[in-house]
Design a protein around this motif. Structure first.
Motif, PDB file in Angstrom:
ATOM      1  N   TYR A 131      -1.312  -7.806   7.365  1.00 35.82           N
ATOM      2  CA  TYR A 131      -2.649  -7.284   7.070  1.00 35.82           C
ATOM      3  C   TYR A 131      -3.653  -7.534   8.196  1.00 35.82           C
ATOM      4  O   TYR A 131      -4.784  -7.988   7.971  1.00 35.82           O
ATOM      5  CB  TYR A 131      -3.140  -7.823   5.719  1.00 35.82           C
ATOM      6  N   TYR A 164       4.674  -9.315  19.109  1.00 29.37           N
ATOM      7  CA  TYR A 164       4.938  -8.856  17.736  1.00 29.37           C
ATOM      8  C   TYR A 164       6.261  -9.415  17.194  1.00 29.37           C
ATOM      9  O   TYR A 164       7.323  -9.067  17.686  1.00 29.37           O
ATOM     10  CB  TYR A 164       4.920  -7.317  17.721  1.00 29.37           C
ATOM     11  N   ARG A 165       6.156 -10.333  16.239  1.00 30.35           N
ATOM     12  CA  ARG A 165       7.306 -10.994  15.594  1.00 30.35           C
ATOM     13  C   ARG A 165       8.241 -11.682  16.607  1.00 30.35           C
ATOM     14  O   ARG A 165       9.448 -11.771  16.380  1.00 30.35           O
ATOM     15  CB  ARG A 165       8.128 -10.012  14.758  1.00 30.35           C
ATOM     16  N   TYR A 197      -7.031  -3.990   8.101  1.00 27.04           N
ATOM     17  CA  TYR A 197      -5.883  -3.219   7.642  1.00 27.04           C
ATOM     18  C   TYR A 197      -6.294  -2.174   6.603  1.00 27.04           C
ATOM     19  O   TYR A 197      -6.950  -2.519   5.601  1.00 27.04           O
ATOM     20  CB  TYR A 197      -4.879  -4.202   7.035  1.00 27.04           C
ATOM     21  N   LYS A 228       4.331  -4.798  -3.148  1.00 26.07           N
ATOM     22  CA  LYS A 228       5.157  -4.196  -2.102  1.00 26.07           C
ATOM     23  C   LYS A 228       6.363  -5.010  -1.694  1.00 26.07           C
ATOM     24  O   LYS A 228       7.258  -4.498  -1.046  1.00 26.07           O
ATOM     25  CB  LYS A 228       4.306  -3.995  -0.847  1.00 26.07           C
ATOM     26  N   SER A 240      10.720  -8.237   5.370  1.00 28.55           N
ATOM     27  CA  SER A 240      11.070  -7.059   6.181  1.00 28.55           C
ATOM     28  C   SER A 240      12.360  -7.355   6.944  1.00 28.55           C
ATOM     29  O   SER A 240      12.408  -8.321   7.697  1.00 28.55           O
ATOM     30  CB  SER A 240       9.984  -6.766   7.212  1.00 28.55           C
ATOM     31  N   PHE A 242      13.800  -5.185   9.142  1.00 29.05           N
ATOM     32  CA  PHE A 242      13.674  -4.609  10.485  1.00 29.05           C
ATOM     33  C   PHE A 242      12.230  -4.729  10.971  1.00 29.05           C
ATOM     34  O   PHE A 242      11.307  -4.846  10.168  1.00 29.05           O
ATOM     35  CB  PHE A 242      14.058  -3.127  10.480  1.00 29.05           C
ATOM     36  N   ASN A 244       8.943  -2.930  12.862  1.00 29.06           N
ATOM     37  CA  ASN A 244       8.435  -1.568  12.995  1.00 29.06           C
ATOM     38  C   ASN A 244       8.623  -1.149  14.455  1.00 29.06           C
ATOM     39  O   ASN A 244       8.081  -1.803  15.354  1.00 29.06           O
ATOM     40  CB  ASN A 244       6.962  -1.511  12.598  1.00 29.06           C
ATOM     41  N   TYR A 275       6.756   3.360  11.243  1.00 25.88           N
ATOM     42  CA  TYR A 275       7.058   2.397  10.193  1.00 25.88           C
ATOM     43  C   TYR A 275       8.513   2.481   9.755  1.00 25.88           C
ATOM     44  O   TYR A 275       8.957   3.517   9.243  1.00 25.88           O
ATOM     45  CB  TYR A 275       6.105   2.598   9.012  1.00 25.88           C
ATOM     46  N   TRP A 278       9.151   3.626   6.169  1.00 29.08           N
ATOM     47  CA  TRP A 278       9.071   5.089   5.968  1.00 29.08           C
ATOM     48  C   TRP A 278      10.349   5.766   6.473  1.00 29.08           C
ATOM     49  O   TRP A 278      10.919   6.637   5.804  1.00 29.08           O
ATOM     50  CB  TRP A 278       7.835   5.639   6.695  1.00 29.08           C
ATOM     51  N   GLU A 281      13.211   5.024   4.091  1.00 28.77           N
ATOM     52  CA  GLU A 281      13.058   5.787   2.842  1.00 28.77           C
ATOM     53  C   GLU A 281      13.428   7.250   3.070  1.00 28.77           C
ATOM     54  O   GLU A 281      14.175   7.842   2.278  1.00 28.77           O
ATOM     55  CB  GLU A 281      11.616   5.680   2.333  1.00 28.77           C
ATOM     56  N   LYS A 286      16.221   4.194   0.254  1.00 23.41           N
ATOM     57  CA  LYS A 286      15.402   3.396  -0.671  1.00 23.41           C
ATOM     58  C   LYS A 286      16.084   3.302  -2.036  1.00 23.41           C
ATOM     59  O   LYS A 286      16.499   4.311  -2.600  1.00 23.41           O
ATOM     60  CB  LYS A 286      14.014   4.018  -0.801  1.00 23.41           C
ATOM     61  N   ALA A 300      11.501   0.028   1.142  1.00 20.95           N
ATOM     62  CA  ALA A 300      12.746   0.330   1.847  1.00 20.95           C
ATOM     63  C   ALA A 300      13.017  -0.615   3.021  1.00 20.95           C
ATOM     64  O   ALA A 300      14.107  -0.624   3.578  1.00 20.95           O
ATOM     65  CB  ALA A 300      12.707   1.772   2.348  1.00 20.95           C
ATOM     66  N   GLU A 337      14.439  -7.741  12.253  1.00 18.02           N
ATOM     67  CA  GLU A 337      13.417  -8.779  12.380  1.00 18.02           C
ATOM     68  C   GLU A 337      14.026 -10.105  11.938  1.00 18.02           C
ATOM     69  O   GLU A 337      13.722 -11.161  12.483  1.00 18.02           O
ATOM     70  CB  GLU A 337      12.234  -8.414  11.466  1.00 18.02           C
TER      71      GLU A 337
END
Ligand code: EPU
Length: 344
Positions: A131, A164-165, A197, A228, A240, A242, A244, A275, A278, A281, A286, A300, A337
């Motif tokens: 977020y 990032y991660r 966010y 979520k 998560s 994976f 993004n 994403y 997305w 899915e 999903k 997903a 991830e």
């Protein structure tokens, strides 16, 4: 040594509830016990594996003939300086408890990271984020035990190489060398929270919260996460699965021709984040099952262990299938991830 247990299943130590047995588990509460556990392993000639909350890893199905060390010391201290507060948290504190304490003290900077499973000690490893906030935004330094050299060392923000991660601690040449014992963050006192966010903004608007307090934000994030994400205490998972993917803008422009509603986020001039949730899915995964694993029907991006019977091998097979289908359909490569840990 009283703090060392034998033959402990990784299933009980990870939120995925997957993995073989660990020959030894040492739960150390302080620096002395940590040194003793490392000596124990060295004397026996056994490898060491460092474990945090076990919430972002997938452990292989074979047994680990070594010593798992987990730092469980959980002290927190606050030191005020010029309107900012340095917060030192020991590695063993549950991350969300740490956030809750900071929010209760009206300290701003990590409220959007509410509800992330895992420990304070693991938070820098993948530079946790959610977020619109990332750990690196408030991070100052950490203390770690260098297992190879047998000494305590300090890492400042630059040393950690956050992105990032990602951090230096995920790099193959460094993995497993440092055991983090505490982290220091700089939080702001009585500061207004900033909501960046989109989905969080929409959520607060729908609830008619115009001037959210830190605890409003924390509550909102906890509620959104509940909608979520899959609660690992109910169904095994590691959040998560994976990352993004970051792709060139030209890739998205091409995809938009066939998928006009594809969501994306512009990072800079020619790079955009698409994403994974997305893409997965829309590749049809999903809510689908594969052997004893599954893709959450809520999100997903989350691979699950619905009945607690899944193996690491099955999860890896599913991850390969998903990545292959996403690549075939969208030409975008997914990168996990979650860290896959094997012992041989
Ligand atoms: N989406 C779908 N289908 C899905 C899931 C997502 O179409 O099944 C779409 C959403 O509609 C939205 C977009 O994907 O347009 C992004 O979804 P969301 O805002 O839920 O965030 P995310 O990208 O799926 C990331 C982090 C989460 C973090 C949330 C909120 C990564 C890999 N994941 O998820 O972090 O909580 O944003 O900030 O960056 C984690 O790292 O384990 C984690 C849970």
């Amino acid at each position: 040594m009283t703090f060392i247990k034998e033959n402990v299943p990784f299933k009980n130590l990870t939120t995925f509830k997957i993995g073989g047995n660990a020959r030894y588990l040492a739960e150390v509460r302080n620096k002395e016990e940590l040194r003793a556990a490392v000596s124990f392993a060295k004397e026996k000639g056994l490898p060491i594996f460092i474990l945090g909350g076990g919430s972002d890893i997938l452990i292989s199905d074979s047994d680990f003939n070594g010593v798992v060390i987990r730092y469980v010391g959980d002290g927190v201290s606050f030191e005020e300086k010029d309107g900012e507060v340095l917060v030192v948290g020991e590695a063993g504190i549950d991350w969300d408890k740490f956030v809750k304490l900071s929010v209760e003290k009206n300290l701003q900077g990590i409220e959007c990271l509410s509800g992330i499973p895992g420990t304070v000690g693991a938070s820098p490893i993948q530079n946790i984020g959610a977020y619109g906030q990332e750990l690196k935004d408030t991070f100052v330094s950490l203390t770690a035990y260098d297992i190879r050299e047998g000494k305590f060392v300090n890492f400042n923000k630059e040393d950690c190489q956050f992105s990032y991660r990602e951090s230096i601690f995920k790099k193959p040449e460094v993995r497993g060398r440092y055991l983090i014992t505490d982290i220091t963050l700089k939080l702001r006192k009585d500061s207004k929270p900033v909501v960046r966010y989109e989905s969080l903004k929409t959520f607060l608007k729908e609830k008619n919260i115009n001037n959210p307090s830190l605890s409003d934000l924390r509550e909102a994030v906890l509620e959104l996460r509940g909608q979520k994400l899959v609660d690992p205490s109910v169904i095994g998972n590691a959040g998560s699965f994976f990352k993004n993917p970051i792709v060139g803008k030209d890739t998205v422009l091409k995809l938009q021709k066939s998928y006009p509603h594809i969501p994306f986020f512009e990072i800079n001039g020619d790079k955009v984040k698409v994403y994974a949730g997305w893409l997965i899915e829309h590749a049809g995964w999903k809510g689908k099952r594969y052997k004893n694993t599954g893709v959450s029907d809520k999100n997903a991006l989350v691979i699950t262990n619905p009945e607690g019977k899944a193996t690491a091998k099955e999860v890896m097979e599913l991850a390969v299938k998903i990545s292959r289908d996403v690549y075939k359909k969208f030409g975008v490569r997914l990168e996990p991830e979650v860290q896959y840990i094997t012992f041989n």
